[in-house]
Write a protein that holds these residues in place. Structure first.
Motif, PDB file in Angstrom:
ATOM      1  N   ALA A  13       0.829  -1.200   0.000  1.00  0.00           N
ATOM      2  CA  ALA A  13       0.000   0.000   0.000  1.00  0.00           C
ATOM      3  C   ALA A  13       0.871   1.260   0.000  1.00  0.00           C
ATOM      4  N   GLY A  14       1.897   1.277   0.871  1.00  0.00           N
ATOM      5  CA  GLY A  14       2.746   2.463   0.995  1.00  0.00           C
ATOM      6  C   GLY A  14       3.528   2.761  -0.275  1.00  0.00           C
ATOM      7  N   ILE A  15       4.098   1.727  -0.887  1.00  0.00           N
ATOM      8  CA  ILE A  15       4.890   1.967  -2.104  1.00  0.00           C
ATOM      9  C   ILE A  15       3.958   2.305  -3.268  1.00  0.00           C
ATOM     10  N   PHE A  33       8.642   6.094   5.308  1.00  0.00           N
ATOM     11  CA  PHE A  33       9.377   5.574   6.464  1.00  0.00           C
ATOM     12  C   PHE A  33       8.955   4.137   6.706  1.00  0.00           C
ATOM     13  N   GLU A  34       9.904   3.225   6.568  1.00  0.00           N
ATOM     14  CA  GLU A  34       9.617   1.790   6.668  1.00  0.00           C
ATOM     15  C   GLU A  34      10.494   1.167   7.748  1.00  0.00           C
ATOM     16  N   ALA A  35       9.848   0.393   8.637  1.00  0.00           N
ATOM     17  CA  ALA A  35      10.575  -0.192   9.772  1.00  0.00           C
ATOM     18  C   ALA A  35      11.639  -1.209   9.333  1.00  0.00           C
ATOM     19  N   LYS A  43       4.201  -9.378  -0.647  1.00  0.00           N
ATOM     20  CA  LYS A  43       3.961 -10.467   0.308  1.00  0.00           C
ATOM     21  C   LYS A  43       3.402 -11.750  -0.331  1.00  0.00           C
ATOM     22  N   PRO A  44       2.470 -11.678  -1.315  1.00  0.00           N
ATOM     23  CA  PRO A  44       1.915 -12.944  -1.825  1.00  0.00           C
ATOM     24  C   PRO A  44       2.966 -13.971  -2.261  1.00  0.00           C
ATOM     25  N   PRO A  45       4.084 -13.580  -2.894  1.00  0.00           N
ATOM     26  CA  PRO A  45       5.058 -14.610  -3.292  1.00  0.00           C
ATOM     27  C   PRO A  45       5.663 -15.367  -2.103  1.00  0.00           C
ATOM     28  N   SER A  47       4.412 -17.027   0.190  1.00  0.00           N
ATOM     29  CA  SER A  47       3.807 -18.343   0.462  1.00  0.00           C
ATOM     30  C   SER A  47       3.557 -19.118  -0.830  1.00  0.00           C
ATOM     31  N   LYS A  48       4.052 -18.601  -1.963  1.00  0.00           N
ATOM     32  CA  LYS A  48       3.717 -19.237  -3.244  1.00  0.00           C
ATOM     33  C   LYS A  48       4.930 -19.683  -4.064  1.00  0.00           C
ATOM     34  N   LEU A  49       5.918 -18.839  -4.178  1.00  0.00           N
ATOM     35  CA  LEU A  49       7.048 -19.199  -5.057  1.00  0.00           C
ATOM     36  C   LEU A  49       7.733 -20.472  -4.575  1.00  0.00           C
ATOM     37  N   ILE A 103      -1.137   6.606   6.567  1.00  0.00           N
ATOM     38  CA  ILE A 103      -0.844   5.475   7.460  1.00  0.00           C
ATOM     39  C   ILE A 103      -0.985   4.183   6.651  1.00  0.00           C
ATOM     40  N   ALA A 104       0.116   3.439   6.536  1.00  0.00           N
ATOM     41  CA  ALA A 104       0.090   2.190   5.758  1.00  0.00           C
ATOM     42  C   ALA A 104       0.934   1.136   6.460  1.00  0.00           C
ATOM     43  N   THR A 105       0.731   1.024   7.785  1.00  0.00           N
ATOM     44  CA  THR A 105       1.612   0.144   8.568  1.00  0.00           C
ATOM     45  C   THR A 105       1.081  -1.288   8.699  1.00  0.00           C
ATOM     46  N   GLY A 106      -0.038  -1.592   8.057  1.00  0.00           N
ATOM     47  CA  GLY A 106      -0.465  -2.979   7.892  1.00  0.00           C
ATOM     48  C   GLY A 106      -0.573  -3.795   9.167  1.00  0.00           C
ATOM     49  N   ALA A 107      -0.104  -5.025   9.067  1.00  0.00           N
ATOM     50  CA  ALA A 107      -0.289  -5.981  10.160  1.00  0.00           C
ATOM     51  C   ALA A 107       0.938  -6.880  10.259  1.00  0.00           C
ATOM     52  N   ARG A 108       1.011  -7.631  11.345  1.00  0.00           N
ATOM     53  CA  ARG A 108       2.084  -8.632  11.525  1.00  0.00           C
ATOM     54  C   ARG A 108       1.409  -9.957  11.865  1.00  0.00           C
ATOM     55  N   LEU A 236      -2.864  -5.971  14.013  1.00  0.00           N
ATOM     56  CA  LEU A 236      -2.599  -4.694  13.334  1.00  0.00           C
ATOM     57  C   LEU A 236      -1.423  -3.955  13.962  1.00  0.00           C
ATOM     58  N   ASN A 237      -0.641  -3.274  13.112  1.00  0.00           N
ATOM     59  CA  ASN A 237       0.468  -2.444  13.593  1.00  0.00           C
ATOM     60  C   ASN A 237      -0.048  -1.037  13.887  1.00  0.00           C
ATOM     61  N   THR A 238      -0.746  -0.914  15.000  1.00  0.00           N
ATOM     62  CA  THR A 238      -1.372   0.379  15.320  1.00  0.00           C
ATOM     63  C   THR A 238      -0.902   0.962  16.646  1.00  0.00           C
ATOM     64  N   GLU A 287      -8.294  -7.289   4.431  1.00  0.00           N
ATOM     65  CA  GLU A 287      -6.855  -7.614   4.515  1.00  0.00           C
ATOM     66  C   GLU A 287      -6.389  -8.374   3.285  1.00  0.00           C
ATOM     67  N   HIS A 288      -6.551  -7.768   2.116  1.00  0.00           N
ATOM     68  CA  HIS A 288      -6.110  -8.421   0.881  1.00  0.00           C
ATOM     69  C   HIS A 288      -5.377  -7.419   0.000  1.00  0.00           C
ATOM     70  N   TRP A 289      -4.504  -7.958  -0.817  1.00  0.00           N
ATOM     71  CA  TRP A 289      -3.564  -7.197  -1.638  1.00  0.00           C
ATOM     72  C   TRP A 289      -4.250  -6.139  -2.509  1.00  0.00           C
ATOM     73  N   VAL A 318      -9.915 -11.555  -3.147  1.00  0.00           N
ATOM     74  CA  VAL A 318      -8.649 -12.194  -2.796  1.00  0.00           C
ATOM     75  C   VAL A 318      -8.420 -13.360  -3.744  1.00  0.00           C
ATOM     76  N   TRP A 319      -7.143 -13.567  -4.096  1.00  0.00           N
ATOM     77  CA  TRP A 319      -6.828 -14.773  -4.857  1.00  0.00           C
ATOM     78  C   TRP A 319      -5.906 -15.637  -4.003  1.00  0.00           C
ATOM     79  N   SER A 320      -5.882 -16.892  -4.343  1.00  0.00           N
ATOM     80  CA  SER A 320      -4.998 -17.802  -3.612  1.00  0.00           C
ATOM     81  C   SER A 320      -4.611 -18.937  -4.552  1.00  0.00           C
TER      82      SER A 320
HETATM   83  C1  FAD Z   1       2.487 -14.771   3.057  1.00  0.00           C
HETATM   84  C2  FAD Z   1       1.362 -13.902   2.566  1.00  0.00           C
HETATM   85  C3  FAD Z   1       0.695 -14.234   1.395  1.00  0.00           C
HETATM   86  C4  FAD Z   1      -0.353 -13.443   0.937  1.00  0.00           C
HETATM   87  N1  FAD Z   1      -1.000 -13.802  -0.206  1.00  0.00           N
HETATM   88  C5  FAD Z   1      -2.029 -13.045  -0.648  1.00  0.00           C
HETATM   89  C6  FAD Z   1      -2.725 -13.392  -1.826  1.00  0.00           C
HETATM   90  O1  FAD Z   1      -2.430 -14.397  -2.463  1.00  0.00           O
HETATM   91  N2  FAD Z   1      -3.742 -12.605  -2.239  1.00  0.00           N
HETATM   92  C7  FAD Z   1      -4.114 -11.490  -1.544  1.00  0.00           C
HETATM   93  O2  FAD Z   1      -5.067 -10.809  -1.947  1.00  0.00           O
HETATM   94  N3  FAD Z   1      -3.472 -11.124  -0.408  1.00  0.00           N
HETATM   95  C8  FAD Z   1      -2.442 -11.874   0.044  1.00  0.00           C
HETATM   96  N4  FAD Z   1      -1.780 -11.515   1.192  1.00  0.00           N
HETATM   97  C9  FAD Z   1      -2.215 -10.303   1.908  1.00  0.00           C
HETATM   98  C10 FAD Z   1      -1.520  -9.059   1.349  1.00  0.00           C
HETATM   99  O3  FAD Z   1      -0.164  -9.314   1.141  1.00  0.00           O
HETATM  100  C11 FAD Z   1      -1.737  -7.919   2.326  1.00  0.00           C
HETATM  101  O4  FAD Z   1      -3.100  -7.576   2.246  1.00  0.00           O
HETATM  102  C12 FAD Z   1      -0.854  -6.723   1.981  1.00  0.00           C
HETATM  103  O5  FAD Z   1       0.503  -7.035   2.163  1.00  0.00           O
HETATM  104  C13 FAD Z   1      -1.203  -5.529   2.858  1.00  0.00           C
HETATM  105  O6  FAD Z   1      -0.347  -4.481   2.503  1.00  0.00           O
HETATM  106  P1  FAD Z   1      -0.109  -3.240   3.483  1.00  0.00           P
HETATM  107  O7  FAD Z   1       0.897  -2.402   2.775  1.00  0.00           O
HETATM  108  O8  FAD Z   1      -1.397  -2.661   3.882  1.00  0.00           O
HETATM  109  O9  FAD Z   1       0.489  -3.851   4.825  1.00  0.00           O
HETATM  110  P2  FAD Z   1       1.732  -4.793   5.110  1.00  0.00           P
HETATM  111  O10 FAD Z   1       2.035  -5.658   3.936  1.00  0.00           O
HETATM  112  O11 FAD Z   1       1.446  -5.437   6.416  1.00  0.00           O
HETATM  113  O12 FAD Z   1       2.946  -3.785   5.272  1.00  0.00           O
HETATM  114  C14 FAD Z   1       3.028  -2.862   6.307  1.00  0.00           C
HETATM  115  C15 FAD Z   1       4.441  -2.311   6.320  1.00  0.00           C
HETATM  116  O13 FAD Z   1       4.531  -1.338   7.351  1.00  0.00           O
HETATM  117  C16 FAD Z   1       5.750  -1.507   8.064  1.00  0.00           C
HETATM  118  N5  FAD Z   1       5.559  -0.963   9.416  1.00  0.00           N
HETATM  119  C17 FAD Z   1       4.828  -1.475  10.439  1.00  0.00           C
HETATM  120  N6  FAD Z   1       4.867  -0.642  11.500  1.00  0.00           N
HETATM  121  C18 FAD Z   1       5.638   0.409  11.139  1.00  0.00           C
HETATM  122  C19 FAD Z   1       6.030   1.612  11.788  1.00  0.00           C
HETATM  123  N7  FAD Z   1       5.638   1.901  13.049  1.00  0.00           N
HETATM  124  N8  FAD Z   1       6.821   2.481  11.113  1.00  0.00           N
HETATM  125  C20 FAD Z   1       7.217   2.228   9.830  1.00  0.00           C
HETATM  126  N9  FAD Z   1       6.882   1.097   9.176  1.00  0.00           N
HETATM  127  C21 FAD Z   1       6.083   0.211   9.817  1.00  0.00           C
HETATM  128  C22 FAD Z   1       5.967  -3.015   8.039  1.00  0.00           C
HETATM  129  O14 FAD Z   1       7.339  -3.327   8.254  1.00  0.00           O
HETATM  130  C23 FAD Z   1       5.488  -3.373   6.643  1.00  0.00           C
HETATM  131  O15 FAD Z   1       6.511  -3.315   5.694  1.00  0.00           O
HETATM  132  C24 FAD Z   1      -0.734 -12.287   1.670  1.00  0.00           C
HETATM  133  C25 FAD Z   1      -0.061 -11.957   2.856  1.00  0.00           C
HETATM  134  C26 FAD Z   1       0.981 -12.752   3.296  1.00  0.00           C
HETATM  135  C27 FAD Z   1       1.692 -12.383   4.578  1.00  0.00           C
END
Ligand code: FAD
Length: 396
Positions: A13-15, A33-35, A43-45, A47-49, A103-108, A236-238, A287-289, A318-320
């Motif tokens: 999302a951020g990039i 700013f990326e941690a 991320k999808p690759p 669990s796939k490649l 805000i694009a800090t996603g989840a862990r 969530l990284n909140t 929570e999908h790409w 979502v695809w899988s």
């Molecule tokens: C293994 C795997 C396979 C997946 N496969 C699929 C799929 O096949 N199809 C699909 O639709 N979705 C898939 N997903 C889900 C998809 O990848 C996520 O929905 C997507 O990555 C979300 O992007 P995001 O940028 O919102 O968050 P994230 O990818 O979670 O990225 C958040 C970023 O923020 C950074 N960050 C966190 N806290 C801070 C902070 N305080 N300061 C600075 N940086 C911070 C993190 O390091 C991270 O790089 C998959 C996810 C995983 C993990």
């Protein structure tokens, strides 16, 4: 005026928003700013490649960032935001001001309850590399959690001839998403590829002895493996938003344009955000790409001054990839509704459609059937659009 946009989080999302800002003609300063220290990756690759390939698929290169005028600050986490001052604090003590914060800090990965050598989770590149290394030497893998990631890793491991057992406390794990009938197809798919399933049972204990991990299940059985993957969801990284009151358990609540509620110069995108959906009138997090990509484009257009950007009302998607199935899932499944299923045997393909009480398509799943995927998506988008306009008419 937005002359300085700061993006917290440099994953998909951020990039994507950093790039889209430039595509929409934004000329101000863009800082990410990326941690993590790694160059941003997809991320999808992970669990796939194939197990023997490098799972790092970059989202941007350093030279691309330079050409676009995007400042990448890797290994620099945001520790807090002070909306009253329009400033963020970094974990190294630096303070940076913004005109607009994204805000694009996603989840862990939700952490494993068992901290034992050989037990892993999968969310980031380090996790993926470690797991791949293990899968090249490991003979027996236990996966806890039969959701998308657990199932994809099962397929990956079977392709490498690793013996796989999957445990999930739900009797038909994918029924959570697709209902019982289709959920059973996913169970059959695992069996067809030689995976042992233990569904409807819980893990009671896990210990390490004699170089193996012994896992005791609630049905009294014990599984002995060299590697365990725990895939039990995400958190969530909140935390860094807590003091500013910008997030709750549902993430960062936003309006239908992605503006954090009560903050005109803060937006949230991707896994961490819960946008208002015009077609349902509720906030929801996807929570999908693809959702991250679409929200990034919508917010970038707005920040670049494209004032005619319509409210974003996505068709959840979502695809899988699991074994020889390429799965596409769209929209929503009304409770208690059986899908209309059409399938062909050779080559196997399937489409399942969920309809509401008035016969309109609310969601569906297509397997190995691209044409039906497109058709499903269009039907659901048309229904959402008509519902959003009728909501407007009622509330106007
Ligand atoms: C293994 C795997 C396979 C997946 N496969 C699929 C799929 O096949 N199809 C699909 O639709 N979705 C898939 N997903 C889900 C998809 O990848 C996520 O929905 C997507 O990555 C979300 O992007 P995001 O940028 O919102 O968050 P994230 O990818 O979670 O990225 C958040 C970023 O923020 C950074 N960050 C966190 N806290 C801070 C902070 N305080 N300061 C600075 N940086 C911070 C993190 O390091 C991270 O790089 C998959 C996810 C995983 C993990």
């Amino acid at each position: 005026m937005n002359t300085r946009v700061i993006i917290a989080g440099g994953s998909v999302a951020g990039i994507r928003i950093a790039k889209a800002l430039r595509q929409f003609g934004f000329t101000g300063r863009v800082q990410v700013f990326e941690a993590e220290h790694e160059l941003p990756y997809d991320k999808p690759p992970l669990s796939k490649l194939a197990v023997d390939s490098d799972p790092h698929v970059p989202l941007i290169t350093r030279s691309e960032a330079q050409d676009l005028g995007v400042e990448l600050h890797l290994g620099r986490a945001v520790a807090a935001v002070r909306p009253g001052d329009d400033e963020i604090d970094l974990d190294d003590g630096a303070v940076v001001g913004y005109d607009h914060l994204v805000i694009a800090t996603g989840a862990r990965a939700r952490p494993s309850p068992w901290t034992i050598d050989g037990v892993y989770v999968l969310r980031g590149i380090d996790d993926a590399r470690t797991l791949r290394e293990r899968l090249t030497t490991s003979r027996r893998l236990l996966i806890i959690g039969a959701g998308f990631i657990g199932s994809e890793v099962a397929a990956l491991a079977r392709a490498n001839d690793v013996e796989v057992t999957i445990v999930d406390s739900a009797p038909i794990p994918m029924a959570r998403v697709v209902g019982d009938e289709l959920g059973r197809r996913f169970v059959d798919l695992h069996h067809a590829h030689g995976v042992t399933t233990k569904f409807g049972v819980a893990v009671q204990d896990m210990t390490r002895a004699d170089g193996s991990i012994r896992t005791l299940l609630s049905d009294g059985s014990e599984i002995c493996t060299d590697t365990v993957l725990v895939g039990i969801g995400a958190s969530l990284n909140t935390e860094w938003l807590a003091a500013a009151g910008l997030a709750d358990a549902e993430g960062v609540r936003c309006d239908e344009y992605g503006r954090a509620l009560g903050h005109a110069n803060i937006s949230a995108i991707g896994d961490v955000s819960a946008w208002l959906r015009p077609s349902t009138g509720t906030h929801s997090r996807i929570e999908h790409w693809t959702n991250g990509i679409e929200q990034a484009a919508a917010v970038a257009a707005r920040l670049a001054g494209k004032d005619d950007t319509p409210p974003h009302d996505p068709v959840a998607y979502v695809w899988s990839d699991q074994y020889d199935w390429r799965i596409h899932l769209f929209g929503t499944r009304p409770a208690g509704v059986d899908p209309e299923v059409t399938e062909e045997a050779d080559p196997f393909r399937l489409v399942a459609v969920w309809k509401d009480g008035s016969g309109e398509v609310t969601g569906g799943m297509a397997v190995n059937w691209p044409r039906e995927s497109v058709r499903l998506r269009k039907s659901i988008a048309a229904r959402n659009a008509s519902r959003a306009s009728s909501t407007e008419a009622v509330t106007a």
